[in-house]
Write a protein that holds these residues in place. Structure first.
Motif, PDB file in Angstrom:
ATOM      1  N   LEU A   1       0.824  -1.196   0.000  1.00 43.56           N
ATOM      2  CA  LEU A   1       0.000   0.000   0.000  1.00 43.56           C
ATOM      3  C   LEU A   1       0.863   1.252   0.000  1.00 43.56           C
ATOM      4  O   LEU A   1       0.593   2.209  -0.729  1.00 43.56           O
TER       5      LEU A   1
ATOM      6  N   GLU B   1       3.872   1.453  -1.191  1.00 37.78           N
ATOM      7  CA  GLU B   1       4.502   1.543  -2.499  1.00 37.78           C
ATOM      8  C   GLU B   1       3.503   2.003  -3.567  1.00 37.78           C
ATOM      9  O   GLU B   1       3.858   2.757  -4.466  1.00 37.78           O
ATOM     10  N   ASP B   2       2.253   1.565  -3.452  1.00 37.42           N
ATOM     11  CA  ASP B   2       1.239   1.915  -4.450  1.00 37.42           C
ATOM     12  C   ASP B   2       0.682   3.328  -4.265  1.00 37.42           C
ATOM     13  O   ASP B   2       0.541   4.066  -5.235  1.00 37.42           O
ATOM     14  N   LYS B   3       0.372   3.706  -3.021  1.00 41.30           N
ATOM     15  CA  LYS B   3      -0.298   4.975  -2.757  1.00 41.30           C
ATOM     16  C   LYS B   3       0.642   6.075  -2.291  1.00 41.30           C
ATOM     17  O   LYS B   3       0.235   7.222  -2.209  1.00 41.30           O
ATOM     18  N   GLY B   4       1.846   5.711  -1.931  1.00 40.00           N
ATOM     19  CA  GLY B   4       2.734   6.695  -1.347  1.00 40.00           C
ATOM     20  C   GLY B   4       2.446   6.826   0.138  1.00 40.00           C
ATOM     21  O   GLY B   4       1.574   6.151   0.688  1.00 40.00           O
ATOM     22  N   THR B   5       3.148   7.700   0.776  1.00 38.51           N
ATOM     23  CA  THR B   5       3.062   7.800   2.234  1.00 38.51           C
ATOM     24  C   THR B   5       1.943   8.715   2.713  1.00 38.51           C
ATOM     25  O   THR B   5       1.667   8.758   3.902  1.00 38.51           O
TER      26      THR B   5
ATOM     27  N   PHE C   1      -1.148   8.413   2.698  1.00 41.14           N
ATOM     28  CA  PHE C   1      -2.247   7.734   3.378  1.00 41.14           C
ATOM     29  C   PHE C   1      -1.963   7.502   4.860  1.00 41.14           C
ATOM     30  O   PHE C   1      -2.876   7.252   5.639  1.00 41.14           O
TER      31      PHE C   1
ATOM     32  N   THR D   1      -4.049   9.976   6.755  1.00 38.09           N
ATOM     33  CA  THR D   1      -5.488   9.748   6.717  1.00 38.09           C
ATOM     34  C   THR D   1      -5.894   8.490   7.471  1.00 38.09           C
ATOM     35  O   THR D   1      -7.007   8.400   7.969  1.00 38.09           O
ATOM     36  N   GLU D   2      -5.005   7.506   7.548  1.00 41.28           N
ATOM     37  CA  GLU D   2      -5.323   6.249   8.212  1.00 41.28           C
ATOM     38  C   GLU D   2      -4.590   6.095   9.543  1.00 41.28           C
ATOM     39  O   GLU D   2      -4.563   5.004  10.110  1.00 41.28           O
TER      40      GLU D   2
ATOM     41  N   GLU E   1       9.908   7.511   1.927  1.00 39.22           N
ATOM     42  CA  GLU E   1       8.990   6.543   2.511  1.00 39.22           C
ATOM     43  C   GLU E   1       9.442   6.165   3.926  1.00 39.22           C
ATOM     44  O   GLU E   1       8.632   6.113   4.853  1.00 39.22           O
TER      45      GLU E   1
END
Length: 173
Positions: free
Chosen positions: A61, A63-67, A69, A72-73, A104
């Motif tokens: 996640l 790697e896919d969305k970047g840091t 998130f 937000t999470e 990252e």
């Protein structure tokens, strides 16, 4: 895909080893997830295997969305991704530092000290990340914070505190 026998025919120990190898050595997160989630299916009650699989999903996640998130999470990290102690995030931060993905790693280390502000090792790792990024000023700042926090940190053994504090002294000298 490697030319091995089918995953379902391999002993569980081999699947687990391959999952970790593909996660930590080969950096093939999708293949690591395949091996680890096959084990989750095989051993549904094993929380440690489940945690390894979930944390591997967390790495993907990132790697896919970047840091981004992470902010937000932030409140759901512990339950959603089984981040139950500071060592988990610390290990993930070092995973990204080992790949020279310092942004990252930095985001993870910063999240770690927000979640676990009393754990000195998080500050030490953050300092090391800043050092690797060439930011000596912030590296020194966080090494000093880590050094002071080890005096009251109840999560580390005395031996670990001594070794890390000696390392910090060497770096600051």
């Amino acid at each position: 895909m490697p030319q091995f026998a089918s995953i379902s025919r391999r002993p569980s120990e081999a699947n687990f080893s391959l999952g970790l190898i593909y996660r930590f050595r080969e950096n093939d997160i999708p293949l690591a997830k395949k091996y680890l989630f096959d084990l989750v299916d095989e051993f549904p009650g094993n929380q440690w295997i489940a945690a390894q699989a979930t944390q591997t999903s967390f790495v993907q996640l990132l790697e896919d969305k970047g840091t981004g998130f992470l902010e937000t999470e932030f409140d759901s990290l512990g339950t959603k991704y089984q981040i139950t102690n500071p060592n988990i995030l610390n290990g993930m931060g070092y995973y990204f530092m080992g790949q020279e993905k310092y942004d990252e790693a930095l985001a993870i280390f910063l999240t770690n000290i927000k979640l676990y502000p009393d754990v000195a090792n998080g500050y030490d790792s953050l300092a090391e990340c800043y050092l690797n990024m060439g930011n000596e000023e912030l590296s020194i700042k966080y090494y000093k914070i880590a050094y002071k926090k080890f005096d009251t940190d109840e999560t580390a053994t005395d031996d670990f505190k001594t070794r890390v504090k000696e390392g910090i002294e060497d770096r600051l000298a």
